[in-house]
Enzyme design. Structure first.
Site, PDB file in Angstrom:
ATOM      1  N   ALA A  85       3.329   4.663  -7.880  1.00 26.09           N
ATOM      2  CA  ALA A  85       2.681   3.707  -6.975  1.00 26.09           C
ATOM      3  C   ALA A  85       1.453   4.286  -6.287  1.00 26.09           C
ATOM      4  O   ALA A  85       0.723   3.563  -5.606  1.00 26.09           O
ATOM      5  CB  ALA A  85       3.681   3.224  -5.928  1.00 26.09           C
ATOM      6  N   GLY A 143       0.842  -1.184   0.000  1.00 25.56           N
ATOM      7  CA  GLY A 143       0.000   0.000   0.000  1.00 25.56           C
ATOM      8  C   GLY A 143       0.879   1.236   0.000  1.00 25.56           C
ATOM      9  O   GLY A 143       2.018   1.194   0.481  1.00 25.56           O
ATOM     10  N   THR A 144       0.362   2.320  -0.539  1.00 23.32           N
ATOM     11  CA  THR A 144       1.211   3.508  -0.695  1.00 23.32           C
ATOM     12  C   THR A 144       0.702   4.689   0.127  1.00 23.32           C
ATOM     13  O   THR A 144       0.643   4.585   1.348  1.00 23.32           O
ATOM     14  CB  THR A 144       1.373   3.850  -2.179  1.00 23.32           C
ATOM     15  OG1 THR A 144       0.084   3.893  -2.811  1.00 23.32           O
ATOM     16  CG2 THR A 144       2.209   2.807  -2.884  1.00 23.32           C
ATOM     17  N   THR A 145       0.330   5.780  -0.467  1.00 19.06           N
ATOM     18  CA  THR A 145       0.260   7.064   0.231  1.00 19.06           C
ATOM     19  C   THR A 145      -0.980   7.235   1.112  1.00 19.06           C
ATOM     20  O   THR A 145      -2.118   7.067   0.650  1.00 19.06           O
ATOM     21  CB  THR A 145       0.302   8.200  -0.804  1.00 19.06           C
ATOM     22  OG1 THR A 145       1.368   7.947  -1.710  1.00 19.06           O
ATOM     23  CG2 THR A 145       0.514   9.531  -0.134  1.00 19.06           C
TER      24      THR A 145
END
Length: 281
Positions: free
Chosen positions: A228, A53-55
Site C-alpha cells: 500500500a 492514505g498510507t505511510t
C-alpha cells in the site's frame, strides 16, 4: 430585538461577534451538521472500501522538523491514486501529514487550518505549538464514531516551536490520544517498516541533506515491504512529498530536489537491495 440584515451585510449577529477563538466551537453552535463527526452515514451494503492514505513520517533535525509522505492511495487491493498529497501546512510554522481514510483526512486538515487561522485573527497572535497540537487532539477524538465504523484518520503533527527554538513531533491514535515523540514518528500501513529503517539511520541533530536522505530510505523500505506504500516511481517521475519547517517557516522541497535524492537511493539499492547498514559503534 429584531435582526436587521441591512446593518450586518446579511449576516446573523453571531457571525460578527468575537465570542470564541475556536472555529470548531463556532461551527458546532451555528451549523453542527457541517462537522464530519455529526454526519449520519448510510448503512453499508456489501463490502465497502474507501480510499486510504498510507505511510507518513515526521522527524526532527538540526534546523527544525521534516514531514514526508509517499504518494500512493489504495482502495482494498487496488491503487486508487498514484500521486496523492499527504503533507500539508497547518500554518506558517507547523505541518500535518495524513494516513487513513483520505477524504475525511483532507477535511480534517482544512478544519485545522481554519481553526488556527481563526484563532490568530480573533486573538491577534498565533497559538503555541502545544496549543495547536491540542486542537488537533480534539478533532481526531471527534472522529472516533467514524473510526469505529472503519473510517479512521490518524495524522502526524509537527512544527517549529518558536518559543523553544526546536522542532517537535506529535503522534495520535484514533481516540485522539496525543504523544510527543522523541526524534521521529511514523504512521500508516507501512509505518512499522519505515520506523525500523529510521532506527538504523536516524541521529539527533542531522543536517538537512542527511535527514532527507534517511527519510527517503525509510519510505523506500516501507514500499519494499508494504504494497500500500508507493516507492519512487522513476518512470512517472513521482517521488515523496517532503516539507521542512524551520524558524523561517514552512517550505516544501522542490520535486527536482527530492528526485535527485530518490534516484541516488535507487542507484545504491542496485548493489545493496536491503539498504544501508546501521553504523558500527
Amino acid at each position: 430585538m429584531t435582526f436587521d440584515a441591512r446593518k450586518t451585510g446579511g449576516l446573523p449577529p453571531a457571525f460578527l461577534a468575537a465570542e470564541t477563538s475556536s472555529f470548531l466551537d463556532f461551527l458546532k453552535a451555528q451549523a453542527p451538521q457541517l462537522l464530519p463527526a455529526k454526519r449520519q452515514l448510510p448503512p453499508a451494503r456489501g463490502d465497502f472500501e474507501a480510499p486510504h492514505g498510507t505511510t507518513v513520517i515526521a522527524a526532527t533535525y538540526a534546523d527544525g522538523v521534516l514531514v514526508a509522505g509517499d504518494r500512493r492511495v489504495t482502495m482494498g487491493n487496488l491503487i486508487a491514486h498514484r500521486e496523492y498529497e499527504k503533507v500539508f501546512p497547518a500554518d506558517e510554522h507547523s505541518a500535518i501529514a495524513i494516513a487513513g481514510t483520505a477524504g475525511l483526512a483532507v477535511e480534517l486538515v482544512k478544519l485545522l487550518q481554519l481553526e488556527l487561522e481563526h484563532y490568530e485573527k480573533i486573538e491577534g497572535t498565533a497559538l503555541s505549538l502545544d496549543g495547536k497540537a491540542n486542537r488537533l487532539t480534539r478533532m481526531v477524538r471527534d472522529n472516533l464514531a467514524m473510526a469505529m465504523q472503519g473510517l479512521a484518520v490518524v495524522p502526524l503533527f509537527a512544527g517549529y516551536d518558536v518559543n523553544k527554538g526546536v522542532g517537535r513531533v506529535f503522534s495520535y491514535d484514533v481516540t485522539g490520544n496525543r504523544t510527543e515523540e522523541r526524534g521521529f514518528a511514523t504512521t500508516g500501513s507501512g509505518s512499522v517498516h519505515a520506523r525500523g529503517s529510521l532506527k538504523k539511520l536516524y541521529k539527533e541533530g542531522m543536517p538537512e541533506r542527511d535527514i532527507v536522505t534517511a527519510v527517503v530510505q525509510a519510505l523506500y523500505d516501507a514500499a519494499d515491504e508494504d504494497s500500500a506504500t508507493g516507492g519512487p516511481d522513476l518512470t512517472r517521475r513521482l517521488f515523496p512529498l517532503i516539507a521542512l519547517i524551520t524558524e523561517d517557516g514552512y517550505r516544501r522541497l522542490d520535486q527536482d530536489e527530492v528526485a535527485a535524492v530518490a534516484q541516488a537511493v535507487v542507484e545504491r539499492r542496485h548493489s545493496a537491495p536491503d539498504g544501508p547498514q546501521a553504523p558500527v559503534l
